[in-house]
Design a protein around this motif. Structure first.
Motif, short mmCIF file in Angstrom:
data_model
loop_
_atom_site.label_atom_id
_atom_site.label_comp_id
_atom_site.label_asym_id
_atom_site.label_seq_id
_atom_site.Cartn_x
_atom_site.Cartn_y
_atom_site.Cartn_z
N VAL A 14 -1.66 9.23 -13.53
CA VAL A 14 -2.65 8.71 -13.88
C VAL A 14 -2.56 7.28 -13.57
N VAL A 15 -3.50 6.45 -12.85
CA VAL A 15 -3.26 4.92 -12.50
C VAL A 15 -4.10 3.96 -13.61
N ILE A 16 -3.75 3.16 -14.23
CA ILE A 16 -4.29 2.22 -15.08
C ILE A 16 -4.73 1.20 -14.21
N SER A 43 0.80 -1.22 0.06
CA SER A 43 0.08 -0.09 0.03
C SER A 43 0.92 1.27 0.06
N GLN A 44 1.58 1.48 -1.19
CA GLN A 44 2.29 2.68 -1.27
C GLN A 44 1.74 4.06 -1.10
N ASP A 97 -0.31 -6.28 -20.78
CA ASP A 97 0.91 -6.68 -20.06
C ASP A 97 0.84 -6.31 -18.56
N ILE A 98 -0.24 -5.27 -18.45
CA ILE A 98 -0.40 -4.86 -17.39
C ILE A 98 -1.23 -5.56 -16.38
N LYS A 99 -0.85 -6.44 -15.48
CA LYS A 99 -1.87 -7.04 -14.74
C LYS A 99 -2.46 -6.65 -13.38
N LYS A 100 -1.52 -5.63 -12.78
CA LYS A 100 -1.80 -4.86 -11.58
C LYS A 100 -1.85 -3.25 -11.89
N PRO A 101 -2.63 -2.45 -11.23
CA PRO A 101 -2.69 -1.26 -11.19
C PRO A 101 -1.24 -0.65 -11.31
N CYS A 102 -1.14 0.22 -12.36
CA CYS A 102 0.03 0.95 -12.63
C CYS A 102 -0.18 2.37 -12.66
N LEU A 103 0.93 3.11 -12.31
CA LEU A 103 1.00 4.56 -12.16
C LEU A 103 1.86 5.05 -13.34
N PHE A 104 1.36 6.02 -14.11
CA PHE A 104 2.08 6.56 -15.33
C PHE A 104 2.16 8.17 -14.94
N GLU A 105 3.42 8.60 -14.75
CA GLU A 105 3.65 9.94 -14.62
C GLU A 105 2.96 11.00 -15.13
N HIS A 106 3.51 10.80 -16.51
CA HIS A 106 2.71 12.10 -17.73
C HIS A 106 2.49 10.95 -18.83
N MET A 107 1.15 11.25 -19.03
CA MET A 107 0.45 10.45 -20.02
C MET A 107 -0.16 11.35 -21.15
N ILE A 108 0.09 10.92 -22.28
CA ILE A 108 -0.47 11.70 -23.51
C ILE A 108 -1.50 10.63 -24.09
N MET A 121 -7.47 7.54 -4.51
CA MET A 121 -6.37 7.09 -5.04
C MET A 121 -6.21 5.59 -5.08
N PRO A 122 -6.30 4.94 -6.01
CA PRO A 122 -6.20 3.14 -6.02
C PRO A 122 -4.72 2.87 -5.71
N ARG A 123 -4.65 1.75 -4.92
CA ARG A 123 -3.23 1.08 -4.91
C ARG A 123 -2.71 0.61 -6.10
N TYR A 124 -1.33 0.93 -6.19
CA TYR A 124 -0.80 0.48 -7.50
C TYR A 124 0.81 -0.19 -7.21
N GLY A 125 1.19 -0.89 -8.40
CA GLY A 125 2.48 -1.60 -8.17
C GLY A 125 3.40 -0.94 -8.74
N GLU A 126 3.59 -1.04 -10.37
CA GLU A 126 4.63 -0.33 -11.21
C GLU A 126 4.23 1.18 -11.22
N VAL A 127 5.58 1.76 -11.50
CA VAL A 127 5.53 3.37 -11.84
C VAL A 127 6.38 3.17 -13.04
N ILE A 128 5.47 3.82 -14.01
CA ILE A 128 6.22 3.98 -15.17
C ILE A 128 6.27 5.88 -15.33
N PRO A 129 8.14 5.76 -15.19
CA PRO A 129 8.36 7.45 -15.04
C PRO A 129 8.43 7.96 -16.60
N GLY A 130 8.60 9.37 -16.35
CA GLY A 130 8.71 10.17 -17.67
C GLY A 130 7.32 10.20 -18.41
N TRP A 131 7.55 10.31 -19.67
CA TRP A 131 6.44 10.39 -20.72
C TRP A 131 6.01 9.14 -21.28
#
Length: 472
Positions: A111-113, A32-33, A253-264, A178-188
């Protein structure tokens, strides 16, 4: 002595219990980050938002990322360009957490997917494994909350261009907790939904759109992730995405909630500036050409030698491209290929004339042939998309069967935008059509057009030479 031993055992047990409790608390925090945002930096969309995640992993290897090995690109200054000025037509929601641009694309911050709120195939299969698969099975169905905008508490309301899939993405945006998430995709990250993913023309609109939004936000190669929000099987143009932009991730390929810092959210392919054939020009088209070629390691420029022209004829032949056409049958083929090629060779003795089924080659090999071509000849079809990459002095001769309307302006428009001469042969004799699949080309008429094109590009080259000498 016994009292001392009892005390020591009790102290040991207490320390052991505290250690176990501390270990369990640490594991709970890992799952629970907590997210800490610098709110001041949210007010500046050009700044890099600092995201601190307690005990979170930012390694993206588990999501299939590969290191980018392309050539770094430096954007040209474009502040005065009219396309960039149009982007002033934007709407900011939730303190710039969501910004919609010109009804064509959007930028989201943090944004969290949540994959549990989306249904679809992973994609990437070999075509033979999914023959006759329905097209709708290759697209994801998204429920509200699939995109969870972390810093927004109110409803996001923005209208995109009519019939754009971005409207359904918009309907899948959730706000609030805010949902819980595992991976973080940094940048764009640039999110794309591909449609005709193995067709060079339609995929080129996606390439070009991605190039445009990357330019808008000044994102250089190797510093972005391309996110495919679709479930298409593997296609021959998939690797070109990596060559052009870097990392590619399938949403499947995203199996668990994942946060994207900047999404277009990228521009829909069918709404690309490349499809606006009535437009006077397409923004940054020559820069896009250079970007595309340099990304494939191609930097040479061919000079026109009218004593030894290079004429390339593109053949359309049957091939298996996607699951819905297992026969691989294509239309608009040239029935008399050998006769046609021999006629050109006998007319242009001493010149280099070649006929190729260009889709059999990888993209780098295709581009190497195109940049070494003076006159490009071919039936109306995706292969003529390569008009975008011809040398500036080149010309194109396009052929159309009687059942195909010459009102299709795809490639004459590309030629006009690039100021490349274009000639068209449109078959008027229906007896030359073979079951609407192949055309018996009038070799004399088309060869005469190639001769005319030769005169056009060589006379223009001579004019330019005289002009340079007069200036000197």
């Amino acid at each position: 002595m016994k009292r001392y031993i009892r005390f020591s055992v009790l102290l040991y047990c207490t320390l052991l219990l505290n250690t176990v409790l501390w270990w369990f608390r640490t594991q709970e925090e890992n799952t629970s980050q907590t997210l800490t945002l610098d709110i001041n930096k949210l007010k500046n969309p050009a700044s890099t938002l600092r995201v601190t995640v307690a005990n979170s992993r930012t390694d993206t290897k588990s999501l299939g990322h590969k290191p980018f090995r392309g050539i770094q690109w430096h954007w040209k200054n474009s502040l005065k360009d009219t396309y960039m000025l149009k982007l002033n037509n934007s709407e900011e929601i939730c303190g710039k957490t969501f910004i919609g641009y010109n009804k064509d694309f959007a930028k989201l911050e943090n944004v969290v997917i949540d994959p549990s709120k989306g249904k679809g195939r992973r994609g990437g299969e070999n075509i033979s494994e999914v023959l006759n698969q329905k097209e709708r099975d290759e697209y994801f169905v998204l429920e509200p909350g699939y995109f969870q905008v972390v810093q927004c508490k109110k409803h996001v309301n923005f209208n995109f261009t009519s019939r754009s899939h971005l409207n359904s993405w918009h309907d899948a945006v959730g706000t609030g907790a805010m949902p819980r998430y595992g991976e973080v995709i940094p940048g764009w990250t640039i999110a794309v939904m591909r449609y005709e993913y193995v067709n060079l023309y339609h995929t080129m609109t996606d390439f070009y759109n991605t190039f445009l939004v990357a330019k808008v936000f000044n994102i250089t190669q190797g510093h972005m992730t391309i996110l495919w929000i679709d479930g298409h099987p593997w296609g021959g143009l998939d690797t070109t995405w990596e060559t052009l932009f870097g990392k590619v991730l399938r949403v499947g390929d995203i199996k668990k909630p994942c946060l994207f810092e900047h999404m277009i959210w990228g521009i829909m392919g069918y709404h690309s500036p490349l499809t606006r054939h009535a437009a006077y020009s397409a923004p940054y088209l020559e820069e896009f050409r250079k970007y595309f070629l340099i990304s494939h390691g191609i930097t040479k420029t061919r000079s026109l030698n009218c004593r030894r022209l290079k004429i390339t004829v593109i053949w359309r032949r049957d091939y298996l491209a996607h699951p819905r056409k297992p026969s691989g049958l294509v239309t608009r083929k040239i029935k008399n290929e050998d006769e046609f090629l021999e006629k050109i060779k006998s007319t242009f003795v001493g010149h280099d004339v070649r006929g190729v089924q260009i889709d059999l080659y990888n993209m780098t090999e295709q581009l190497e042939m195109i940049v070494d071509t003076d006159i490009l000849v071919g039936m109306h079809g995706a292969g003529l998309t390569h008009v975008l990459f011809l040398p500036k002095h080149a010309g194109v001769v396009e052929l159309c069967p009687s059942y195909w309307s010459s009102a299709n302006k795809h490639f004459v428009t590309f030629a006009r935008w690039r100021k490349i001469p274009h000639l068209l042969w449109n078959n008027k004799d229906r007896k030359r059509e073979i079951m609407r699949h192949s055309t018996i080309v009038d070799v004399d008429a088309v060869t005469n057009l190639i001769v005319k094109m030769n005169a056009t590009i060589c006379s223009e080259s001579l004019k330019q030479t005289h002009k340079r000498h007069n200036i000197a």
